[in-house]
Design a protein around this motif. Sequence first.
Motif, PDB file in Angstrom:
ATOM      1  N   ALA A 176     -40.585  27.219  -9.573  1.00 27.59           N
ATOM      2  CA  ALA A 176     -40.189  28.440  -9.424  1.00 27.59           C
ATOM      3  C   ALA A 176     -38.990  29.503 -10.933  1.00 27.59           C
ATOM      4  O   ALA A 176     -39.291  30.341 -10.944  1.00 27.59           O
ATOM      5  N   ILE A 177     -38.614  28.898 -10.745  1.00 27.47           N
ATOM      6  CA  ILE A 177     -37.446  28.739 -12.450  1.00 27.47           C
ATOM      7  C   ILE A 177     -38.535  28.893 -13.766  1.00 27.47           C
ATOM      8  O   ILE A 177     -38.295  29.695 -14.378  1.00 27.47           O
ATOM      9  N   ARG A 178     -38.956  27.808 -13.783  1.00 26.83           N
ATOM     10  CA  ARG A 178     -39.784  28.209 -14.616  1.00 26.83           C
ATOM     11  C   ARG A 178     -40.377  29.275 -14.934  1.00 26.83           C
ATOM     12  O   ARG A 178     -40.243  30.395 -15.555  1.00 26.83           O
ATOM     13  N   VAL A 179     -41.749  29.600 -13.531  1.00 22.41           N
ATOM     14  CA  VAL A 179     -42.303  30.989 -13.593  1.00 22.41           C
ATOM     15  C   VAL A 179     -41.277  32.101 -13.750  1.00 22.41           C
ATOM     16  O   VAL A 179     -41.746  32.957 -14.004  1.00 22.41           O
ATOM     17  N   LEU A 180     -40.035  31.838 -13.586  1.00 25.52           N
ATOM     18  CA  LEU A 180     -39.525  33.014 -13.393  1.00 25.52           C
ATOM     19  C   LEU A 180     -38.992  33.068 -14.834  1.00 25.52           C
ATOM     20  O   LEU A 180     -39.199  34.692 -15.179  1.00 25.52           O
ATOM     21  N   SER A 181     -38.194  32.341 -15.425  1.00 23.18           N
ATOM     22  CA  SER A 181     -37.678  31.987 -16.514  1.00 23.18           C
ATOM     23  C   SER A 181     -38.347  32.565 -17.873  1.00 23.18           C
ATOM     24  O   SER A 181     -38.985  33.635 -18.006  1.00 23.18           O
ATOM     25  N   ASP A 182     -40.377  32.116 -17.733  1.00 21.45           N
ATOM     26  CA  ASP A 182     -41.208  32.539 -18.435  1.00 21.45           C
ATOM     27  C   ASP A 182     -42.039  34.204 -18.510  1.00 21.45           C
ATOM     28  O   ASP A 182     -42.127  34.986 -19.695  1.00 21.45           O
ATOM     29  N   PHE A 183     -41.321  34.229 -17.169  1.00 20.29           N
ATOM     30  CA  PHE A 183     -41.728  36.241 -16.495  1.00 20.29           C
ATOM     31  C   PHE A 183     -41.177  36.738 -17.342  1.00 20.29           C
ATOM     32  O   PHE A 183     -40.758  38.133 -18.383  1.00 20.29           O
ATOM     33  N   MET A 184     -39.216  36.867 -17.046  1.00 22.39           N
ATOM     34  CA  MET A 184     -38.415  37.139 -17.839  1.00 22.39           C
ATOM     35  C   MET A 184     -38.076  37.213 -19.244  1.00 22.39           C
ATOM     36  O   MET A 184     -38.426  38.160 -19.753  1.00 22.39           O
ATOM     37  N   THR A 220     -32.509  24.379 -19.084  1.00 22.53           N
ATOM     38  CA  THR A 220     -33.317  23.919 -19.504  1.00 22.53           C
ATOM     39  C   THR A 220     -34.424  25.091 -19.918  1.00 22.53           C
ATOM     40  O   THR A 220     -34.284  25.291 -21.126  1.00 22.53           O
ATOM     41  N   TYR A 221     -35.335  26.358 -18.798  1.00 18.99           N
ATOM     42  CA  TYR A 221     -36.225  26.339 -19.220  1.00 18.99           C
ATOM     43  C   TYR A 221     -35.321  28.064 -20.281  1.00 18.99           C
ATOM     44  O   TYR A 221     -36.276  28.711 -20.405  1.00 18.99           O
ATOM     45  N   PHE A 222     -33.947  28.574 -19.676  1.00 17.32           N
ATOM     46  CA  PHE A 222     -34.333  29.019 -20.233  1.00 17.32           C
ATOM     47  C   PHE A 222     -33.267  29.253 -21.922  1.00 17.32           C
ATOM     48  O   PHE A 222     -33.646  30.007 -22.710  1.00 17.32           O
ATOM     49  N   ALA A 223     -33.082  27.904 -21.851  1.00 19.01           N
ATOM     50  CA  ALA A 223     -32.909  27.818 -23.087  1.00 19.01           C
ATOM     51  C   ALA A 223     -34.075  27.496 -23.979  1.00 19.01           C
ATOM     52  O   ALA A 223     -34.232  28.036 -25.012  1.00 19.01           O
ATOM     53  N   LYS A 224     -34.807  27.490 -23.093  1.00 15.99           N
ATOM     54  CA  LYS A 224     -36.425  27.135 -24.558  1.00 15.99           C
ATOM     55  C   LYS A 224     -36.663  28.046 -24.860  1.00 15.99           C
ATOM     56  O   LYS A 224     -37.531  28.246 -25.426  1.00 15.99           O
ATOM     57  N   ASN A 225     -36.557  29.103 -23.618  1.00 19.63           N
ATOM     58  CA  ASN A 225     -37.325  30.488 -24.112  1.00 19.63           C
ATOM     59  C   ASN A 225     -36.236  31.403 -24.908  1.00 19.63           C
ATOM     60  O   ASN A 225     -36.252  32.503 -25.424  1.00 19.63           O
ATOM     61  N   GLU A 226     -34.980  30.598 -24.689  1.00 18.23           N
ATOM     62  CA  GLU A 226     -33.707  31.580 -26.730  1.00 18.23           C
ATOM     63  C   GLU A 226     -33.256  32.640 -25.490  1.00 18.23           C
ATOM     64  O   GLU A 226     -33.548  33.704 -26.231  1.00 18.23           O
ATOM     65  N   TYR A 227     -33.177  32.450 -24.143  1.00 22.66           N
ATOM     66  CA  TYR A 227     -33.428  33.947 -23.500  1.00 22.66           C
ATOM     67  C   TYR A 227     -31.746  33.484 -22.638  1.00 22.66           C
ATOM     68  O   TYR A 227     -30.633  32.514 -22.888  1.00 22.66           O
ATOM     69  N   PRO A 228     -30.175  34.378 -22.825  1.00 24.06           N
ATOM     70  CA  PRO A 228     -29.432  34.248 -22.202  1.00 24.06           C
ATOM     71  C   PRO A 228     -29.701  34.004 -21.150  1.00 24.06           C
ATOM     72  O   PRO A 228     -30.218  34.072 -20.270  1.00 24.06           O
ATOM     73  N   LEU A 229     -28.769  32.854 -20.494  1.00 21.55           N
ATOM     74  CA  LEU A 229     -28.465  32.827 -19.633  1.00 21.55           C
ATOM     75  C   LEU A 229     -27.698  33.904 -18.444  1.00 21.55           C
ATOM     76  O   LEU A 229     -26.763  33.985 -18.699  1.00 21.55           O
ATOM     77  N   ARG A 277     -41.648  37.010 -21.066  1.00 20.64           N
ATOM     78  CA  ARG A 277     -42.339  38.755 -21.359  1.00 20.64           C
ATOM     79  C   ARG A 277     -42.316  39.614 -21.212  1.00 20.64           C
ATOM     80  O   ARG A 277     -42.358  40.403 -21.740  1.00 20.64           O
ATOM     81  N   ILE A 278     -41.339  40.149 -19.978  1.00 24.58           N
ATOM     82  CA  ILE A 278     -40.460  41.018 -19.622  1.00 24.58           C
ATOM     83  C   ILE A 278     -39.660  41.824 -21.019  1.00 24.58           C
ATOM     84  O   ILE A 278     -39.673  43.122 -21.528  1.00 24.58           O
ATOM     85  N   ARG A 279     -38.935  40.845 -21.368  1.00 20.80           N
ATOM     86  CA  ARG A 279     -38.719  41.236 -22.844  1.00 20.80           C
ATOM     87  C   ARG A 279     -39.197  41.944 -23.992  1.00 20.80           C
ATOM     88  O   ARG A 279     -38.813  42.812 -24.766  1.00 20.80           O
ATOM     89  N   ILE A 280     -39.807  40.386 -24.335  1.00 23.46           N
ATOM     90  CA  ILE A 280     -41.124  40.827 -25.384  1.00 23.46           C
ATOM     91  C   ILE A 280     -41.868  42.078 -25.145  1.00 23.46           C
ATOM     92  O   ILE A 280     -41.908  42.564 -26.268  1.00 23.46           O
ATOM     93  N   ASP A 281     -42.381  42.570 -24.049  1.00 28.12           N
ATOM     94  CA  ASP A 281     -43.260  43.520 -23.181  1.00 28.12           C
ATOM     95  C   ASP A 281     -42.678  44.571 -24.070  1.00 28.12           C
ATOM     96  O   ASP A 281     -43.279  45.696 -23.714  1.00 28.12           O
ATOM     97  N   LEU A 282     -41.658  44.814 -22.465  1.00 27.36           N
ATOM     98  CA  LEU A 282     -40.957  46.133 -22.299  1.00 27.36           C
ATOM     99  C   LEU A 282     -39.764  46.185 -22.896  1.00 27.36           C
ATOM    100  O   LEU A 282     -38.911  47.547 -22.897  1.00 27.36           O
ATOM    101  N   ASP A 283     -39.357  44.982 -23.573  1.00 28.71           N
ATOM    102  CA  ASP A 283     -37.585  45.251 -24.300  1.00 28.71           C
ATOM    103  C   ASP A 283     -37.233  45.358 -23.489  1.00 28.71           C
ATOM    104  O   ASP A 283     -35.712  46.514 -23.763  1.00 28.71           O
ATOM    105  N   GLY A 303     -41.373  47.776 -14.959  1.00 33.13           N
ATOM    106  CA  GLY A 303     -41.798  48.963 -15.800  1.00 33.13           C
ATOM    107  C   GLY A 303     -41.632  50.898 -15.391  1.00 33.13           C
ATOM    108  O   GLY A 303     -40.509  51.672 -15.691  1.00 33.13           O
ATOM    109  N   LEU A 304     -41.750  50.924 -13.972  1.00 30.22           N
ATOM    110  CA  LEU A 304     -41.552  51.818 -12.787  1.00 30.22           C
ATOM    111  C   LEU A 304     -39.954  52.113 -13.025  1.00 30.22           C
ATOM    112  O   LEU A 304     -39.243  53.530 -12.848  1.00 30.22           O
ATOM    113  N   ALA A 305     -39.412  51.175 -12.785  1.00 31.19           N
ATOM    114  CA  ALA A 305     -38.382  51.256 -12.238  1.00 31.19           C
ATOM    115  C   ALA A 305     -36.966  50.904 -13.501  1.00 31.19           C
ATOM    116  O   ALA A 305     -36.260  52.289 -13.125  1.00 31.19           O
TER     117      ALA A 305
END
Length: 428
Positions: free
Chosen positions: A218-226, A272-281, A228-234, A188-190
């Motif tokens: 780790a990739i599962r956690v990072l994908s979910d976090f990214m 796998t994880y980014f497709a699940k979140n419909e997040y661009p690879l 969440r950032i897309r949703i919360d901070l656009d 958020g600061l960055a």
Amino acid sequence: MSTVDVNVQGDLTIGGIGTGDLVERYGTPLMVYDEGMIRGNAKLFRDAFNESGLKYQVAYASKAFLCKEMVRLAEQENLSLDVVSGGELYTALEAGFPAARIHFHGNNKSEDELLMALEAEIGCFVVDSFLELELLHDLAKEREQEVQILIRVTPGVEAHTHEYITTGQEDSKFGFSISNGQAATAIGLAIRKPYFSLLGLHSHIGSQIFEQEGFDQAIRVLSDFMQRIRIDLDVMMPVLNIGGGFGVRYTEEDQPLPIPTYVKGITDSVKTYFAKNEYPLPEVWVEPGRSMVAEAGTTLYKVGSKKIIPDVRTYVAIDGGMTDNIRPALYQAKYHAVLANRPNEECTELVSIAGKCCESGDMLIWDLMLPPTNYGDILAVFSTGAYGYSMASNYNRIPRPAVVFVDNGESRVVIERETYEDLVRKDR
């Protein structure tokens, strides 16, 4: 593939050169790197990523071993370069490495180091703290210079390795925690700082990892976090840096996965994880260091004194030790070794290999079967290419060894042996 072999004279060879010839020419202790093996490892990483279809960068983690010639090799193999200090950065720049392919890590970069990197216009800063977020941006603003950054995060994954070389767990000196909200706060600061271009996240879960599970978690956690950032901070982040930590073989006990297997596991998890979140690879970055150079390195020593303590132990001393390889003393690292001048002779003695430093803990190998040793024999210790020379010291005022690269029957010095004159050069 290693080029270690035995010639018709019965001597161990590396890169087509007899170890006896190397010792005669360059002396001992001597660190010998199989250049062809390093290049082969780089190709394995590139080929595996090319098969994945993902965009990628393979950045050599220079802390494993660095000198100008290693920098040149990395450039020739189309690698990027991960540096963690002003000294590593300076070495890279002096060797002419393209600054745009340099990534600067570190948990406490100084103002001078940040300025050096800004002036060189390096490709990316891996931001590790709130202080660095402010300091780096202040410096960039003064220079009116946009900089690309990754935010280093701790995903809370504990890799199965030695406690001293785990880095992805919650309690770590590295990065921003995802679970306690610091990582989201840092992002958020960055994104509110006009001279920052946020590329994505960096994560490193540890070193000497022999399985895929830790990377997958780790990739599962990072994908979910990214997501969440897309949703919360656009905010969309196009880069995911998984770090390194791929295991290597030091002894027969170690069973690392092949390099292509590590890469396929990582890229499959990303898909796998980014497709699940419909997040661009994302573009996937990795930072192999140990897995690039460790098994390519062999250290040659001369055997000195031999002490037989009946019913206890036989000590065989060599002319190096913790000054050129502190890993056994630091975290009980294990190695395998042979007598390079008699590698095929039957091993009938159980010995312990002692260094020459004035420390009881200066032991390279505690239990090793060897042929009966003689004064002047050459001991070859394998898989010393990572964190040997880079962690070497002048303890007991012992000069650091020479380093040579060998390939196809040719050898060349890439780091000269230190002299006693070198030891006092800075004294006043």
